[in-house]
Scaffold this active site. Structure first.
Site, PDB file in Angstrom:
ATOM      1  N   LYS A  73     -24.969 -21.205 -37.404  1.00  0.00           N
ATOM      2  CA  LYS A  73     -23.744 -21.254 -36.605  1.00  0.00           C
ATOM      3  C   LYS A  73     -23.992 -21.997 -35.291  1.00  0.00           C
ATOM      4  CE  LYS A  73     -20.095 -17.998 -35.100  1.00  0.00           C
ATOM      5  NZ  LYS A  73     -19.710 -16.569 -35.066  1.00  0.00           N
ATOM      6  N   SER A 148     -14.776 -15.634 -37.242  1.00  0.00           N
ATOM      7  CA  SER A 148     -14.988 -16.937 -36.624  1.00  0.00           C
ATOM      8  C   SER A 148     -16.057 -17.771 -37.331  1.00  0.00           C
ATOM      9  CB  SER A 148     -15.432 -16.735 -35.169  1.00  0.00           C
ATOM     10  OG  SER A 148     -16.702 -16.070 -35.111  1.00  0.00           O
ATOM     11  N   SER A 172     -16.745 -11.170 -37.995  1.00  0.00           N
ATOM     12  CA  SER A 172     -16.871 -12.624 -38.141  1.00  0.00           C
ATOM     13  C   SER A 172     -17.804 -13.063 -39.264  1.00  0.00           C
ATOM     14  CB  SER A 172     -17.348 -13.260 -36.829  1.00  0.00           C
ATOM     15  OG  SER A 172     -16.366 -13.125 -35.834  1.00  0.00           O
TER      16      SER A 172
END
Length: 480
Positions: A73, A148, A172
């Site tokens: 990420k 997310s 997330s």
């Protein structure tokens, strides 16, 4: 190909570099907007972490992860490489140091190749608030992948990588895992170091994984769970080997599982409800005892979360002022420093980041602190006590991960309250600091899109999650 299969291929004599080349070519043709930048220089990654080697293939073949193509990420700091948190504010920010989790994996033989897309500063449930572009769901390109952490979920689902690293603040990892049909796992709060991960809400953030199988989650998580003196919330775990042992168990007769009635409210999509109840019946057939319970306080979790989380967000994002980090302009073009700060933050942050900063800075103001933030923290304590009550009598709690399957791109971007509702089942887990997993269990009958089973355990009882998830996976899905 999953992580276990990849490791076996390398052990049987295949060169890691050849497989990496194949995945790089896949990444370059990515049509889902899953990643934001690509690094093809694996040698530079190792040199940045002061790792010495003479032959790259030979060195990485003898490491545990063997150069596995795993994505990360865009909020994990990586020394010498851009980490932007998918925000204009950090668009070209190069970190002088690496996150602890990243460094641990590099030492285990993983070489970062891709940084994946995300909601800006991890604020969102659809990966549509990214400064760069929205990510598409590989199952249906007209749908969102969740957020997310949607970039990594999409990458794993599309086989653009073998596994991926993400963070989970209120779901997330688990929510996009459910919407994309992959395994998403977050451990007990404090198990994985937060040091070097760009903070969203410090008391809620936790690093975790996206994988294709439950066993892969165990393999990868082993290298994340290390005590870190740089993180004041880090916990020394001496039970990690129990996670692997849990995979050897096939008998569910000793498990007592709670199924909260409160998870099946009017907001739950009919196709999701039907699929989850089908799986519950199959879990019973495999020998586990499943009983309905009531957890009435969970209905207040979403409200408490959306006061506590943004309050911490507004504090953590205060540091981005156009001076200390990347994005900035000539200060002499402004009348005073306050005008400069206002202009830079207005230009550097996206709509959702501004919404959370503005609204919840008010929550922390002198006149509103006790009325909102103080009350939310009291609710948080009651929610933890609610979980404690259930775990006195039950080993696990199960239910749906997400109230719906993936929705259309753009459908909820102008309705933040509808977007927040997507986290209704996941946020209680973060408020209580518990471990949880989203396990893909098939598609909903009304949309033909993936559904995830949410498996929740008490603190430090991840082995029970792996046990149940592995049995479900092997007995119900891999056979088919």
């Amino acid at each position: 190909m999953n992580l276990k299969q990849y490791i076996k291929k390398i052990q049987n004599g295949e060169k890691p570099s050849e497989i990496i080349k194949q995945y790089i070519e896949k990444a370059k043709s990515d049509k889902f907007n899953a990643y934001v930048r690509l690094n093809e220089n694996s040698e530079e990654v190792l040199k940045n972490e002061w790792i010495e080697f003479s032959n790259l293939d030979e060195y990485l073949t003898n490491t545990p992860l063997k150069w596995a193509p795993i994505w990360v990420k865009d909020n994990y700091l990586t020394k010498g490489f851009i980490t932007s948190a998918a925000s204009k504010m950090l668009e070209n920010y190069v970190s002088p140091y690496s996150s602890t989790v990243y460094k641990n994996l590099v030492k285990a033989g993983w070489v970062m190749i891709w940084k994946t897309n995300m909601d800006e500063f991890a604020m969102g449930s659809s990966t549509e608030t990214s400064y760069f572009w929205p990510t598409k769901n590989p199952v249906d390109e007209t749908k969102i992948p969740g957020g997310s952490s949607g970039g990594s979920a999409a990458a794993v689902a599309a086989d653009l990588c073998i596994a991926a690293l993400w963070t989970d603040t209120g779901g997330s990892i688990r929510q996009p895992a459910s919407l994309c049909g992959v395994v998403g796992f977050k451990p007990t709060y404090g198990t994985n170091s937060r040091y070097g991960i760009i903070a969203m809400a410090s008391s809620l953030d936790q690093a975790g994984t996206f994988t294709k199988t439950v066993e892969d989650a165990v393999i990868l998580s082993k290298y994340l769970a290390w005590y870190d003196e740089n993180d004041a919330t880090s916990i020394a775990r001496n039970d990690i080997e129990n996670w692997k042992k849990a995979l050897e168990k096939q008998n569910l007769s000793w498990l007592k599982i709670a199924l909260p009635k409160d998870f099946f409210g009017e907001w739950l999509q009919q196709g999701v409800k039907e699929k989850i109840l089908q799986i519950v019946e199959k879990i019973k057939e495999l020998g586990a005892q499943v009983e309905e319970v009531e957890m009435p306080l969970l209905k207040h979790a979403l409200e408490a979360y959306y006061i506590i989380m943004p309050a911490e967000v507004s504090t953590n994002l205060a540091r981005y002022d156009g001076i200390k980090y990347w994005y900035g302009e000539n200060t002499f073009d402004y009348k005073n420093i306050y005008e400069y700060y206002a202009a830079i933050r207005a230009k550097g942050f996206g709509k959702e980041a501004k919404r959370r900063i503005l609204l919840w800075t008010y929550v922390l103001s002198a006149g509103a602190y006790e009325k909102y933030y103080g009350q939310a923290q009291k609710v948080r304590k009651l929610i933890k006590q609610e979980f404690d009550r259930i775990f006195k009598d039950y080993d696990l709690i199960i239910g749906p991960t997400s109230p719906t399957t993936a929705w259309d791109l753009g459908a909820k971007t102008e309705d933040p309250l509808a977007m927040y509702l997507a986290d209704i089942y996941t946020v209680p887990v973060n408020l209580a600091g518990l471990p949880a997993m989203s396990l893909p269990v098939g598609n909903a009958s009304d949309t033909n899109l993936p559904v995830g089973l949410h498996i929740i355990a008490d603190q430090f009882k991840e082995d029970k999650i792996f046990h149940l998830a592995n049995v479900i996976e092997k007995n119900l899905w891999l056979k088919n």
